[in-house]
Scaffold this motif. Structure first.
Motif, PDB file in Angstrom:
ATOM      1  N   THR A   9       1.104  -1.232   0.086  1.00  0.00           N
ATOM      2  CA  THR A   9      -0.075   0.011  -0.238  1.00  0.00           C
ATOM      3  C   THR A   9       0.752   1.142  -0.013  1.00  0.00           C
ATOM      4  O   THR A   9       1.575   1.461   0.992  1.00  0.00           O
ATOM      5  CB  THR A   9      -0.762  -0.036   1.017  1.00  0.00           C
ATOM      6  N   THR A  10       0.741   1.874  -1.065  1.00  0.00           N
ATOM      7  CA  THR A  10       1.825   3.097  -1.169  1.00  0.00           C
ATOM      8  C   THR A  10       0.967   4.282  -1.143  1.00  0.00           C
ATOM      9  O   THR A  10       0.415   4.790  -2.006  1.00  0.00           O
ATOM     10  CB  THR A  10       2.536   3.218  -2.491  1.00  0.00           C
ATOM     11  N   PRO A  11       1.027   5.165   0.061  1.00  0.00           N
ATOM     12  CA  PRO A  11       0.192   6.331   0.190  1.00  0.00           C
ATOM     13  C   PRO A  11       0.792   7.446  -0.775  1.00  0.00           C
ATOM     14  O   PRO A  11       1.979   7.536  -1.092  1.00  0.00           O
ATOM     15  CB  PRO A  11       0.773   6.992   1.670  1.00  0.00           C
ATOM     16  N   ASP A  12      -0.121   8.520  -1.257  1.00  0.00           N
ATOM     17  CA  ASP A  12       0.496   9.289  -2.169  1.00  0.00           C
ATOM     18  C   ASP A  12       1.007  10.475  -1.630  1.00  0.00           C
ATOM     19  O   ASP A  12       0.615  11.256  -0.498  1.00  0.00           O
ATOM     20  CB  ASP A  12      -0.877   9.909  -2.924  1.00  0.00           C
ATOM     21  N   SER A 226      -8.621   2.679   3.867  1.00  0.00           N
ATOM     22  CA  SER A 226      -8.759   4.147   4.016  1.00  0.00           C
ATOM     23  C   SER A 226      -8.292   4.863   4.906  1.00  0.00           C
ATOM     24  O   SER A 226      -7.377   5.852   4.964  1.00  0.00           O
ATOM     25  CB  SER A 226     -10.331   4.593   3.880  1.00  0.00           C
ATOM     26  N   ARG A 228      -6.117   3.403   6.914  1.00  0.00           N
ATOM     27  CA  ARG A 228      -4.684   2.982   7.146  1.00  0.00           C
ATOM     28  C   ARG A 228      -3.888   3.986   6.358  1.00  0.00           C
ATOM     29  O   ARG A 228      -2.856   4.467   6.686  1.00  0.00           O
ATOM     30  CB  ARG A 228      -4.436   1.577   6.814  1.00  0.00           C
ATOM     31  N   ASN A 229      -4.352   4.622   5.000  1.00  0.00           N
ATOM     32  CA  ASN A 229      -3.606   5.293   4.069  1.00  0.00           C
ATOM     33  C   ASN A 229      -3.430   6.676   4.599  1.00  0.00           C
ATOM     34  O   ASN A 229      -2.488   7.556   4.622  1.00  0.00           O
ATOM     35  CB  ASN A 229      -4.156   5.360   2.774  1.00  0.00           C
ATOM     36  N   HIS A 230      -4.578   7.189   5.273  1.00  0.00           N
ATOM     37  CA  HIS A 230      -4.751   8.524   6.048  1.00  0.00           C
ATOM     38  C   HIS A 230      -3.632   8.691   7.048  1.00  0.00           C
ATOM     39  O   HIS A 230      -2.870   9.656   7.090  1.00  0.00           O
ATOM     40  CB  HIS A 230      -6.363   8.514   6.606  1.00  0.00           C
ATOM     41  N   ARG A 233       0.123   8.867   5.686  1.00  0.00           N
ATOM     42  CA  ARG A 233       0.237  10.024   4.979  1.00  0.00           C
ATOM     43  C   ARG A 233       0.253  11.059   6.148  1.00  0.00           C
ATOM     44  O   ARG A 233       1.095  11.948   5.964  1.00  0.00           O
ATOM     45  CB  ARG A 233      -1.171  10.464   4.117  1.00  0.00           C
ATOM     46  N   SER A 255       2.612  -1.844   4.074  1.00  0.00           N
ATOM     47  CA  SER A 255       2.228  -0.765   4.656  1.00  0.00           C
ATOM     48  C   SER A 255       3.259   0.465   4.677  1.00  0.00           C
ATOM     49  O   SER A 255       2.966   1.547   4.792  1.00  0.00           O
ATOM     50  CB  SER A 255       1.520  -1.086   5.988  1.00  0.00           C
TER      51      SER A 255
END
Length: 285
Positions: A9-12, A226, A228-230, A233, A255
């Motif tokens: 999972t690669t956050p922007d 959702s 997790r990415n937040h 970031r 992650s």
């Protein structure tokens, strides 16, 4: 030892600024103030030859080694991911840094000061200083269920004897930084929050003391994709905006692929691999 990056999972990184919570209205993260400490480029955490052993129950003088010969460094403004399977010693490593695990060998330094051998009053003063903060995996268990969000976030400042007015102002600032509106959520208790909101409250509580080092123990393992990415970031934004050094402990390399600068791999209590994230991902040992 190789570590698979399957399901990464690669956050922007371009969207790293905290977005306001849907329930809380617009809450842009404030800019770092001139008086905030900035540790960018400085070695904040240095671990040399670390060994940790726990007493063996029922055996006088016996001990169970958990970590042996661990060497790590983390500089301000950088994220180190510590990866390993269950029982590899990841959480013990973090606990040793905060003086909650029995260090039997080696040295731990935070901002150049040895902390691994602190005991009693010296250890209590170090913890109260807020220079090192620990973010737990399960916020529902780590947050006092009877305190409001504002009280939870400002509590570390009360321990440090910061006056009430400044505590409230800094708590509000910390909540804004993680995308939560203190006016909307400040009077709620943990049971009235979603899982993602609770974890962001834990993060706000961790940064309110303006720490040099943040230890995040499996911070996203209990969250949906959702949230997790937040949270990832947010960690990425905080290390860049505040210059804090961050250690993220996880069993999932994927992650961390988009936020960690370096990865360290623990296996059965020993550091078997470390290097830049891209190197560990593409050319694992």
């Amino acid at each position: 030892m190789s570590v698979s990056a399957a399901g990464a999972t690669t956050p922007d990184r371009t969207a790293a600024t905290a977005r306001p919570d849907p329930d809380s209205g617009p809450a842009p993260a404030p800019a770092a103030r001139p008086e905030d400490p900035d540790h960018r480029g400085q070695v904040v955490l240095r671990i040399s030859g670390l060994g940790v052993s726990y007493p063996r129950r029922g055996v006088r003088g016996g001990a169970v080694p958990v970590l042996a010969g661990v060497d790590l460094e983390v500089t301000g403004g950088r994220i180190l991911g510590v990866i390993g399977e269950t029982g590899s010693g990841k959480t013990t490593l973090a606990r040793a840094v905060v003086g909650a695990a029995p260090v039997t060998a080696g040295r731990i330094e935070v901002e150049g000061a040895p902390v691994g051998a602190l005991r009693g009053r010296a250890l209590r003063e170090h913890r109260r200083s807020g220079r090192v903060q620990y973010m737990f995996q399960d916020p529902l268990r780590s947050l006092d269920p009877d305190l409001t969000v504002t009280e939870l976030v400002s509590e570390p400042l009360a321990v440090a004897a910061v006056d009430r007015r400044e505590r409230r102002a800094r708590a509000a600032e910390a909540l804004h930084r993680v995308g939560l509106d203190p006016a909307a959520l400040g009077d709620r208790i943990p049971a009235q929050l979603s899982g993602g909101q609770r974890q962001r409250v834990s993060l706000a509580r961790a940064i309110v003391t303006r720490p040099a080092l943040l230890l995040a123990d499996e911070p996203v393992s209990a969250l949906d994709a959702s949230n997790r990415n937040h949270v990832l970031r947010l960690l990425d934004a905080l290390r860049r905006d505040l210059g804090v050094a961050i250690v993220v402990i996880s069993h999932d390399l994927g992650s961390l692929a988009g936020v960690a600068d370096r990865i360290a791999v623990l296996y059965r209590g020993r550091l078997v691999e470390q290097g830049p994230t891209a190197q560990v991902l593409t050319h694992p040992l």
